[in-house]
Design a protein around this motif. Sequence first.
Motif, PDB file in Angstrom:
ATOM      1  N   ASP A 141       0.829  -1.201   0.000  1.00  0.00           N
ATOM      2  CA  ASP A 141       0.000   0.000   0.000  1.00  0.00           C
ATOM      3  C   ASP A 141       0.864   1.252   0.000  1.00  0.00           C
ATOM      4  O   ASP A 141       1.983   1.262   0.525  1.00  0.00           O
ATOM      5  N   HIS A 142       0.320   2.321  -0.558  1.00  0.00           N
ATOM      6  CA  HIS A 142       1.026   3.601  -0.579  1.00  0.00           C
ATOM      7  C   HIS A 142       1.382   4.063   0.833  1.00  0.00           C
ATOM      8  O   HIS A 142       0.701   3.729   1.814  1.00  0.00           O
ATOM      9  N   GLY A 143       2.422   4.851   0.915  1.00  0.00           N
ATOM     10  CA  GLY A 143       2.766   5.561   2.138  1.00  0.00           C
ATOM     11  C   GLY A 143       3.073   7.001   1.793  1.00  0.00           C
ATOM     12  O   GLY A 143       3.801   7.269   0.817  1.00  0.00           O
ATOM     13  N   VAL A 144       2.498   7.937   2.544  1.00  0.00           N
ATOM     14  CA  VAL A 144       2.676   9.356   2.243  1.00  0.00           C
ATOM     15  C   VAL A 144       2.866  10.130   3.542  1.00  0.00           C
ATOM     16  O   VAL A 144       2.651   9.614   4.644  1.00  0.00           O
ATOM     17  N   THR A 145       3.237  11.376   3.381  1.00  0.00           N
ATOM     18  CA  THR A 145       3.344  12.264   4.533  1.00  0.00           C
ATOM     19  C   THR A 145       3.023  13.684   4.092  1.00  0.00           C
ATOM     20  O   THR A 145       3.143  14.019   2.896  1.00  0.00           O
ATOM     21  N   VAL A 146       2.586  14.492   5.030  1.00  0.00           N
ATOM     22  CA  VAL A 146       2.408  15.925   4.795  1.00  0.00           C
ATOM     23  C   VAL A 146       3.055  16.645   5.966  1.00  0.00           C
ATOM     24  O   VAL A 146       3.241  16.054   7.040  1.00  0.00           O
ATOM     25  N   PRO A 147       3.451  17.900   5.800  1.00  0.00           N
ATOM     26  CA  PRO A 147       4.065  18.633   6.919  1.00  0.00           C
ATOM     27  C   PRO A 147       3.165  18.655   8.146  1.00  0.00           C
ATOM     28  O   PRO A 147       1.935  18.719   8.037  1.00  0.00           O
ATOM     29  N   GLU A 148       3.771  18.598   9.314  1.00  0.00           N
ATOM     30  CA  GLU A 148       3.014  18.524  10.560  1.00  0.00           C
ATOM     31  C   GLU A 148       2.136  19.747  10.799  1.00  0.00           C
ATOM     32  O   GLU A 148       1.122  19.663  11.502  1.00  0.00           O
ATOM     33  N   ASP A 149       2.528  20.883  10.222  1.00  0.00           N
ATOM     34  CA  ASP A 149       1.745  22.091  10.483  1.00  0.00           C
ATOM     35  C   ASP A 149       0.598  22.294   9.495  1.00  0.00           C
ATOM     36  O   ASP A 149      -0.084  23.327   9.528  1.00  0.00           O
ATOM     37  N   VAL A 150       0.359  21.320   8.611  1.00  0.00           N
ATOM     38  CA  VAL A 150      -0.798  21.409   7.723  1.00  0.00           C
ATOM     39  C   VAL A 150      -2.054  21.081   8.524  1.00  0.00           C
ATOM     40  O   VAL A 150      -2.124  20.044   9.193  1.00  0.00           O
ATOM     41  N   ALA A 151      -3.036  21.947   8.473  1.00  0.00           N
ATOM     42  CA  ALA A 151      -4.282  21.737   9.204  1.00  0.00           C
ATOM     43  C   ALA A 151      -5.462  22.077   8.297  1.00  0.00           C
ATOM     44  O   ALA A 151      -5.537  23.177   7.747  1.00  0.00           O
ATOM     45  N   TRP A 152      -6.373  21.131   8.149  1.00  0.00           N
ATOM     46  CA  TRP A 152      -7.553  21.366   7.324  1.00  0.00           C
ATOM     47  C   TRP A 152      -8.434  22.440   7.956  1.00  0.00           C
ATOM     48  O   TRP A 152      -8.692  22.427   9.171  1.00  0.00           O
ATOM     49  N   THR A 153      -8.888  23.369   7.142  1.00  0.00           N
ATOM     50  CA  THR A 153      -9.847  24.386   7.604  1.00  0.00           C
ATOM     51  C   THR A 153     -11.160  24.286   6.836  1.00  0.00           C
ATOM     52  O   THR A 153     -12.205  24.615   7.388  1.00  0.00           O
ATOM     53  N   GLY A 154     -11.095  23.872   5.571  1.00  0.00           N
ATOM     54  CA  GLY A 154     -12.309  23.782   4.768  1.00  0.00           C
ATOM     55  C   GLY A 154     -12.992  25.119   4.579  1.00  0.00           C
ATOM     56  O   GLY A 154     -14.196  25.191   4.322  1.00  0.00           O
ATOM     57  N   GLU A 155     -12.217  26.191   4.694  1.00  0.00           N
ATOM     58  CA  GLU A 155     -12.800  27.536   4.661  1.00  0.00           C
ATOM     59  C   GLU A 155     -13.386  27.901   3.303  1.00  0.00           C
ATOM     60  O   GLU A 155     -14.292  28.742   3.214  1.00  0.00           O
ATOM     61  N   LEU A 156     -12.860  27.269   2.239  1.00  0.00           N
ATOM     62  CA  LEU A 156     -13.371  27.565   0.901  1.00  0.00           C
ATOM     63  C   LEU A 156     -14.549  26.639   0.599  1.00  0.00           C
ATOM     64  O   LEU A 156     -14.382  25.422   0.561  1.00  0.00           O
ATOM     65  N   PRO A 157     -15.732  27.172   0.366  1.00  0.00           N
ATOM     66  CA  PRO A 157     -16.881  26.327   0.044  1.00  0.00           C
ATOM     67  C   PRO A 157     -16.821  25.863  -1.408  1.00  0.00           C
ATOM     68  O   PRO A 157     -17.686  26.168  -2.240  1.00  0.00           O
ATOM     69  N   ARG A 158     -15.754  25.109  -1.701  1.00  0.00           N
ATOM     70  CA  ARG A 158     -15.504  24.602  -3.046  1.00  0.00           C
ATOM     71  C   ARG A 158     -14.883  23.220  -2.931  1.00  0.00           C
ATOM     72  O   ARG A 158     -14.311  22.853  -1.893  1.00  0.00           O
ATOM     73  N   GLY A 159     -14.996  22.448  -4.001  1.00  0.00           N
ATOM     74  CA  GLY A 159     -14.313  21.171  -4.069  1.00  0.00           C
ATOM     75  C   GLY A 159     -13.025  21.306  -4.860  1.00  0.00           C
ATOM     76  O   GLY A 159     -12.915  22.146  -5.760  1.00  0.00           O
ATOM     77  N   LEU A 160     -12.033  20.475  -4.521  1.00  0.00           N
ATOM     78  CA  LEU A 160     -10.746  20.483  -5.216  1.00  0.00           C
ATOM     79  C   LEU A 160     -10.589  19.182  -5.983  1.00  0.00           C
ATOM     80  O   LEU A 160     -10.900  18.103  -5.466  1.00  0.00           O
ATOM     81  N   VAL A 161     -10.089  19.282  -7.205  1.00  0.00           N
ATOM     82  CA  VAL A 161      -9.776  18.125  -8.040  1.00  0.00           C
ATOM     83  C   VAL A 161      -8.296  18.197  -8.380  1.00  0.00           C
ATOM     84  O   VAL A 161      -7.813  19.240  -8.838  1.00  0.00           O
ATOM     85  N   ILE A 162      -7.559  17.104  -8.136  1.00  0.00           N
ATOM     86  CA  ILE A 162      -6.120  17.060  -8.408  1.00  0.00           C
ATOM     87  C   ILE A 162      -5.853  15.936  -9.395  1.00  0.00           C
ATOM     88  O   ILE A 162      -5.826  14.753  -9.035  1.00  0.00           O
ATOM     89  N   VAL A 163      -5.681  16.290 -10.661  1.00  0.00           N
ATOM     90  CA  VAL A 163      -5.401  15.305 -11.713  1.00  0.00           C
ATOM     91  C   VAL A 163      -4.457  15.949 -12.720  1.00  0.00           C
ATOM     92  O   VAL A 163      -4.702  17.070 -13.175  1.00  0.00           O
ATOM     93  N   ASN A 164      -3.414  15.251 -13.079  1.00  0.00           N
ATOM     94  CA  ASN A 164      -2.489  15.723 -14.120  1.00  0.00           C
ATOM     95  C   ASN A 164      -3.011  15.345 -15.497  1.00  0.00           C
ATOM     96  O   ASN A 164      -3.495  14.226 -15.708  1.00  0.00           O
ATOM     97  N   GLY A 165      -2.896  16.277 -16.436  1.00  0.00           N
ATOM     98  CA  GLY A 165      -3.233  15.994 -17.830  1.00  0.00           C
ATOM     99  C   GLY A 165      -4.644  15.478 -18.028  1.00  0.00           C
ATOM    100  O   GLY A 165      -4.870  14.586 -18.857  1.00  0.00           O
TER     101      GLY A 165
END
Length: 330
Positions: A141-165
Amino acid sequence: MRRPRVFTWHVHGSYLYYLSHADADFYVPTRPGWPEGYGGRRGTLPWPDNLIEVPAHHAQDLALDCILFQSSRNYLHDQFEILSEKQRHSAARIFLEHDPPREGPTDTKHVFDDPHGLLVHCTPFNLLMWDNGRTPACFIDHGVTVPEDVAWTGELPRGLVIVNGLQKRGRRLGADIFEQVRREIPLDLVGMQSEECGGLGEIPNRELPYFAARYRFLFNPIRYTSMGLAVCESMMAGLPVIGLATTEMATAVQSGVSGYVDTDLHKLIAHMKRLLSDHAEARRLSAGAQQTARQRFSLERFAADWNRTFTSVLRPAATRPSATLEGAAR
Protein backbone atom coordinates in the motif's frame (compact mmCIF):
# COMPACT_ATOMS: atom_id res chain seq x y z
CA MET A 1 24.67 -5.17 7.07
CA ARG A 2 25.16 -2.64 4.31
CA ARG A 3 22.18 -1.10 2.60
CA PRO A 4 20.93 -2.74 -0.60
CA ARG A 5 22.04 -1.07 -3.83
CA VAL A 6 18.91 -0.71 -5.95
CA PHE A 7 18.85 0.48 -9.55
CA THR A 8 15.60 2.04 -10.76
CA TRP A 9 14.20 4.70 -13.07
CA HIS A 10 12.42 8.00 -12.42
CA VAL A 11 8.92 7.01 -13.57
CA HIS A 12 6.63 8.59 -10.96
CA GLY A 13 8.40 11.37 -9.09
CA SER A 14 6.25 11.43 -5.96
CA TYR A 15 6.34 7.66 -5.58
CA LEU A 16 10.11 7.68 -6.07
CA TYR A 17 10.43 10.29 -3.34
CA TYR A 18 8.45 8.19 -0.87
CA LEU A 19 10.28 5.02 -1.95
CA SER A 20 13.59 6.70 -1.16
CA HIS A 21 12.59 6.63 2.53
CA ALA A 22 13.33 2.89 2.51
CA ASP A 23 16.69 1.81 3.91
CA ALA A 24 18.47 1.37 0.58
CA ASP A 25 20.67 3.30 -1.83
CA PHE A 26 18.76 4.04 -5.02
CA TYR A 27 20.66 4.68 -8.25
CA VAL A 28 18.65 6.50 -10.94
CA PRO A 29 19.99 7.05 -14.47
CA THR A 30 20.06 10.41 -16.20
CA ARG A 31 20.34 11.45 -19.83
CA PRO A 32 20.67 14.91 -21.41
CA GLY A 33 17.29 16.51 -21.94
CA TRP A 34 15.67 14.34 -19.24
CA PRO A 35 13.82 11.86 -21.52
CA GLU A 36 11.16 9.65 -19.94
CA GLY A 37 12.61 7.59 -17.10
CA TYR A 38 15.91 9.49 -17.01
CA GLY A 39 14.98 12.51 -14.90
CA GLY A 40 17.14 11.59 -11.90
CA ARG A 41 16.60 14.05 -9.03
CA ARG A 42 14.75 16.46 -11.27
CA GLY A 43 11.90 18.51 -9.79
CA THR A 44 11.19 20.40 -6.59
CA LEU A 45 10.95 17.45 -4.20
CA PRO A 46 13.47 17.37 -1.31
CA TRP A 47 15.35 14.32 -2.59
CA PRO A 48 17.37 12.54 0.12
CA ASP A 49 21.05 11.70 -0.19
CA ASN A 50 20.37 7.98 -0.76
CA LEU A 51 18.81 8.78 -4.16
CA ILE A 52 21.89 8.94 -6.35
CA GLU A 53 22.07 10.11 -9.94
CA VAL A 54 24.26 8.22 -12.38
CA PRO A 55 24.74 9.09 -16.06
CA ALA A 56 23.12 6.32 -18.10
CA HIS A 57 26.38 5.56 -19.92
CA HIS A 58 28.05 4.86 -16.56
CA ALA A 59 25.32 2.56 -15.24
CA GLN A 60 27.34 -0.54 -16.16
CA ASP A 61 30.03 0.53 -13.69
CA LEU A 62 27.71 -0.03 -10.71
CA ALA A 63 27.72 -3.03 -8.41
CA LEU A 64 24.01 -3.72 -7.93
CA ASP A 65 21.96 -5.90 -5.61
CA CYS A 66 18.55 -5.32 -7.16
CA ILE A 67 17.00 -3.96 -10.35
CA LEU A 68 13.60 -2.34 -9.76
CA PHE A 69 11.58 -2.00 -12.98
CA GLN A 70 8.69 0.47 -12.93
CA SER A 71 7.36 0.24 -16.48
CA SER A 72 7.20 -2.13 -19.41
CA ARG A 73 9.73 0.06 -21.20
CA ASN A 74 12.21 -0.38 -18.35
CA TYR A 75 11.81 -4.15 -18.55
CA LEU A 76 11.62 -4.68 -22.31
CA HIS A 77 14.09 -2.04 -23.53
CA ASP A 78 15.90 0.15 -21.00
CA GLN A 79 17.67 -2.59 -19.06
CA PHE A 80 19.26 -3.95 -22.23
CA GLU A 81 20.41 -0.50 -23.34
CA ILE A 82 22.19 0.60 -20.17
CA LEU A 83 22.90 -2.42 -17.95
CA SER A 84 25.42 -5.18 -18.54
CA GLU A 85 24.56 -8.84 -18.93
CA LYS A 86 26.31 -9.56 -15.63
CA GLN A 87 24.22 -6.93 -13.82
CA ARG A 88 20.99 -8.23 -15.34
CA HIS A 89 21.67 -11.83 -14.34
CA SER A 90 23.25 -11.37 -10.92
CA ALA A 91 20.92 -8.76 -9.38
CA ALA A 92 17.54 -9.59 -7.87
CA ARG A 93 14.60 -8.41 -10.01
CA ILE A 94 11.47 -6.60 -8.85
CA PHE A 95 8.79 -5.10 -11.08
CA LEU A 96 6.81 -2.33 -9.40
CA GLU A 97 3.47 -2.09 -11.23
CA HIS A 98 1.78 1.26 -10.74
CA ASP A 99 -1.51 0.64 -12.57
CA PRO A 100 -4.36 -1.84 -12.99
CA PRO A 101 -4.46 -3.76 -16.29
CA ARG A 102 -5.44 -1.48 -19.17
CA GLU A 103 -6.26 -3.84 -22.05
CA GLY A 104 -8.76 -5.93 -20.12
CA PRO A 105 -9.66 -5.80 -16.42
CA THR A 106 -9.40 -9.53 -15.69
CA ASP A 107 -7.46 -11.43 -18.35
CA THR A 108 -4.38 -9.31 -19.06
CA LYS A 109 -1.18 -11.22 -18.41
CA HIS A 110 1.56 -9.10 -16.91
CA VAL A 111 4.66 -8.53 -19.04
CA PHE A 112 6.97 -9.44 -16.13
CA ASP A 113 7.09 -13.23 -16.43
CA ASP A 114 9.81 -14.28 -14.01
CA PRO A 115 9.40 -17.08 -11.42
CA HIS A 116 12.60 -15.88 -9.72
CA GLY A 117 11.53 -12.23 -9.57
CA LEU A 118 8.85 -10.41 -7.57
CA LEU A 119 5.92 -8.41 -8.91
CA VAL A 120 4.84 -5.67 -6.49
CA HIS A 121 1.47 -3.96 -6.95
CA CYS A 122 0.48 -0.62 -5.41
CA THR A 123 -2.96 -1.78 -4.27
CA PRO A 124 -4.76 -5.03 -3.41
CA PHE A 125 -7.18 -4.30 -6.29
CA ASN A 126 -4.34 -4.28 -8.80
CA LEU A 127 -2.96 -7.56 -7.43
CA LEU A 128 -6.44 -9.06 -7.76
CA MET A 129 -7.03 -7.95 -11.34
CA TRP A 130 -3.71 -8.65 -13.07
CA ASP A 131 -2.92 -12.15 -14.32
CA ASN A 132 0.43 -12.44 -12.57
CA GLY A 133 1.18 -15.81 -14.15
CA ARG A 134 4.03 -17.72 -12.57
CA THR A 135 5.64 -14.64 -11.02
CA PRO A 136 5.42 -14.32 -7.21
CA ALA A 137 3.30 -11.24 -6.52
CA CYS A 138 2.28 -9.05 -3.59
CA PHE A 139 1.03 -5.55 -2.87
CA ILE A 140 2.51 -2.70 -0.88
CA ASP A 141 0.00 0.00 0.00
CA HIS A 142 1.03 3.60 -0.58
CA GLY A 143 2.77 5.56 2.14
CA VAL A 144 2.68 9.36 2.24
CA THR A 145 3.34 12.26 4.53
CA VAL A 146 2.41 15.92 4.80
CA PRO A 147 4.07 18.63 6.92
CA GLU A 148 3.01 18.52 10.56
CA ASP A 149 1.74 22.09 10.48
CA VAL A 150 -0.80 21.41 7.72
CA ALA A 151 -4.28 21.74 9.20
CA TRP A 152 -7.55 21.37 7.32
CA THR A 153 -9.85 24.39 7.60
CA GLY A 154 -12.31 23.78 4.77
CA GLU A 155 -12.80 27.54 4.66
CA LEU A 156 -13.37 27.57 0.90
CA PRO A 157 -16.88 26.33 0.04
CA ARG A 158 -15.50 24.60 -3.05
CA GLY A 159 -14.31 21.17 -4.07
CA LEU A 160 -10.75 20.48 -5.22
CA VAL A 161 -9.78 18.13 -8.04
CA ILE A 162 -6.12 17.06 -8.41
CA VAL A 163 -5.40 15.30 -11.71
CA ASN A 164 -2.49 15.72 -14.12
CA GLY A 165 -3.23 15.99 -17.83
CA LEU A 166 -6.97 15.49 -17.35
CA GLN A 167 -8.06 16.70 -20.77
CA LYS A 168 -5.77 14.44 -22.79
CA ARG A 169 -6.34 11.42 -20.55
CA GLY A 170 -10.07 11.48 -21.21
CA ARG A 171 -12.75 9.15 -19.86
CA ARG A 172 -10.44 6.84 -17.93
CA LEU A 173 -9.39 9.73 -15.70
CA GLY A 174 -12.92 11.14 -15.68
CA ALA A 175 -12.62 14.27 -17.82
CA ASP A 176 -16.28 13.98 -18.79
CA ILE A 177 -17.31 13.39 -15.16
CA PHE A 178 -15.41 16.49 -14.06
CA GLU A 179 -17.19 18.57 -16.68
CA GLN A 180 -20.59 17.19 -15.71
CA VAL A 181 -20.13 17.74 -11.99
CA ARG A 182 -18.73 21.25 -12.22
CA ARG A 183 -21.90 22.39 -13.94
CA GLU A 184 -23.57 21.98 -10.53
CA ILE A 185 -20.71 22.15 -8.03
CA PRO A 186 -17.96 24.80 -7.68
CA LEU A 187 -14.75 22.88 -8.40
CA ASP A 188 -11.13 23.98 -8.82
CA LEU A 189 -8.83 21.75 -10.86
CA VAL A 190 -5.07 21.70 -10.28
CA GLY A 191 -2.31 19.64 -11.85
CA MET A 192 -0.09 19.61 -14.91
CA GLN A 193 -1.86 21.00 -18.00
CA SER A 194 -4.97 21.72 -15.91
CA GLU A 195 -5.21 25.14 -17.56
CA GLU A 196 -6.47 23.32 -20.68
CA CYS A 197 -9.63 22.46 -18.71
CA GLY A 198 -9.96 25.88 -17.11
CA GLY A 199 -7.93 24.81 -14.09
CA LEU A 200 -5.45 26.68 -11.93
CA GLY A 201 -2.27 25.02 -13.17
CA GLU A 202 0.28 22.95 -11.30
CA ILE A 203 0.89 23.59 -7.60
CA PRO A 204 4.44 22.71 -6.41
CA ASN A 205 4.53 19.48 -4.40
CA ARG A 206 5.62 21.09 -1.16
CA GLU A 207 2.90 23.77 -1.35
CA LEU A 208 0.02 21.50 -2.35
CA PRO A 209 -1.00 20.24 1.15
CA TYR A 210 -1.32 23.81 2.44
CA PHE A 211 -3.22 24.84 -0.68
CA ALA A 212 -5.57 21.84 -0.50
CA ALA A 213 -6.33 22.14 3.23
CA ARG A 214 -8.47 25.24 2.58
CA TYR A 215 -10.97 23.33 0.43
CA ARG A 216 -14.17 21.79 1.77
CA PHE A 217 -13.50 18.40 0.10
CA LEU A 218 -11.50 16.57 -2.56
CA PHE A 219 -13.41 15.21 -5.54
CA ASN A 220 -11.75 12.34 -7.40
CA PRO A 221 -13.46 11.86 -10.80
CA ILE A 222 -11.21 8.99 -11.93
CA ARG A 223 -12.96 5.89 -13.26
CA TYR A 224 -10.08 3.47 -13.56
CA THR A 225 -6.53 3.86 -12.36
CA SER A 226 -4.45 3.03 -9.34
CA MET A 227 -5.16 4.62 -5.96
CA GLY A 228 -3.72 8.10 -6.52
CA LEU A 229 -1.07 9.52 -4.22
CA ALA A 230 -2.97 12.83 -4.39
CA VAL A 231 -5.95 11.14 -2.73
CA CYS A 232 -3.76 9.63 0.01
CA GLU A 233 -1.99 12.95 0.63
CA SER A 234 -5.28 14.85 0.70
CA MET A 235 -6.70 12.43 3.27
CA MET A 236 -3.53 12.81 5.33
CA ALA A 237 -4.10 16.58 5.23
CA GLY A 238 -7.66 16.06 6.43
CA LEU A 239 -9.74 16.55 3.29
CA PRO A 240 -12.95 14.55 3.07
CA VAL A 241 -12.89 12.59 -0.20
CA ILE A 242 -15.75 12.14 -2.62
CA GLY A 243 -15.19 9.80 -5.53
CA LEU A 244 -16.24 6.82 -7.58
CA ALA A 245 -16.54 3.46 -5.83
CA THR A 246 -14.20 1.82 -8.33
CA THR A 247 -10.75 0.22 -8.02
CA GLU A 248 -9.13 0.69 -4.57
CA MET A 249 -11.22 3.80 -3.84
CA ALA A 250 -14.01 1.47 -2.76
CA THR A 251 -11.94 0.36 0.26
CA ALA A 252 -9.86 3.47 0.93
CA VAL A 253 -12.81 5.80 1.53
CA GLN A 254 -15.58 4.73 3.90
CA SER A 255 -18.86 6.49 3.16
CA GLY A 256 -20.04 8.58 6.09
CA VAL A 257 -16.68 8.24 7.86
CA SER A 258 -13.97 9.74 5.64
CA GLY A 259 -16.05 10.97 2.71
CA TYR A 260 -18.39 9.30 0.25
CA VAL A 261 -17.90 6.88 -2.64
CA ASP A 262 -20.58 5.68 -5.01
CA THR A 263 -21.12 4.78 -8.65
CA ASP A 264 -24.17 7.06 -8.86
CA LEU A 265 -23.06 10.58 -9.74
CA HIS A 266 -26.37 12.05 -8.62
CA LYS A 267 -25.77 10.73 -5.10
CA LEU A 268 -22.21 12.07 -5.09
CA ILE A 269 -23.39 15.50 -6.20
CA ALA A 270 -25.96 15.49 -3.40
CA HIS A 271 -23.20 14.69 -0.89
CA MET A 272 -21.09 17.55 -2.27
CA LYS A 273 -23.95 20.01 -1.96
CA ARG A 274 -24.52 18.98 1.63
CA LEU A 275 -20.85 19.41 2.54
CA LEU A 276 -20.77 22.83 0.92
CA SER A 277 -23.61 23.94 3.17
CA ASP A 278 -22.58 22.02 6.31
CA HIS A 279 -19.06 22.83 7.46
CA ALA A 280 -19.53 20.85 10.68
CA GLU A 281 -20.32 17.68 8.73
CA ALA A 282 -17.24 18.27 6.58
CA ARG A 283 -15.13 18.67 9.72
CA ARG A 284 -16.35 15.34 11.06
CA LEU A 285 -15.42 13.62 7.80
CA SER A 286 -12.10 15.46 7.79
CA ALA A 287 -11.16 13.82 11.09
CA GLY A 288 -12.17 10.43 9.72
CA ALA A 289 -10.14 10.91 6.54
CA GLN A 290 -7.03 11.87 8.47
CA GLN A 291 -7.37 8.96 10.88
CA THR A 292 -7.81 6.52 7.99
CA ALA A 293 -4.76 7.90 6.19
CA ARG A 294 -2.58 7.71 9.28
CA GLN A 295 -3.57 4.11 9.85
CA ARG A 296 -3.36 2.85 6.27
CA PHE A 297 -0.96 5.16 4.44
CA SER A 298 1.75 5.72 7.03
CA LEU A 299 5.12 6.47 5.46
CA GLU A 300 6.85 4.50 8.24
CA ARG A 301 4.79 1.38 7.42
CA PHE A 302 5.44 1.87 3.70
CA ALA A 303 9.21 2.11 4.19
CA ALA A 304 9.17 -0.94 6.48
CA ASP A 305 7.25 -2.96 3.87
CA TRP A 306 9.83 -2.09 1.23
CA ASN A 307 12.70 -2.89 3.62
CA ARG A 308 11.23 -6.36 4.17
CA THR A 309 10.72 -6.78 0.43
CA PHE A 310 14.33 -5.98 -0.40
CA THR A 311 15.53 -8.29 2.38
CA SER A 312 13.33 -11.07 1.01
CA VAL A 313 14.52 -10.88 -2.60
CA LEU A 314 18.16 -10.62 -1.55
CA ARG A 315 18.06 -13.87 0.40
CA PRO A 316 19.90 -16.85 -1.11
CA ALA A 317 17.71 -18.38 -3.82
CA ALA A 318 17.06 -21.54 -1.80
CA THR A 319 15.43 -19.56 1.02
CA ARG A 320 13.28 -17.20 -1.05
CA PRO A 321 9.49 -17.72 -1.00
CA SER A 322 8.42 -19.65 -4.08
CA ALA A 323 4.63 -19.27 -3.88
CA THR A 324 2.64 -16.23 -4.91
CA LEU A 325 2.24 -13.83 -2.01
CA GLU A 326 -1.44 -13.09 -1.60
CA GLY A 327 -1.08 -10.00 0.52
CA ALA A 328 1.14 -7.15 1.52
CA ALA A 329 4.86 -7.73 1.91
CA ARG A 330 4.70 -7.95 5.69
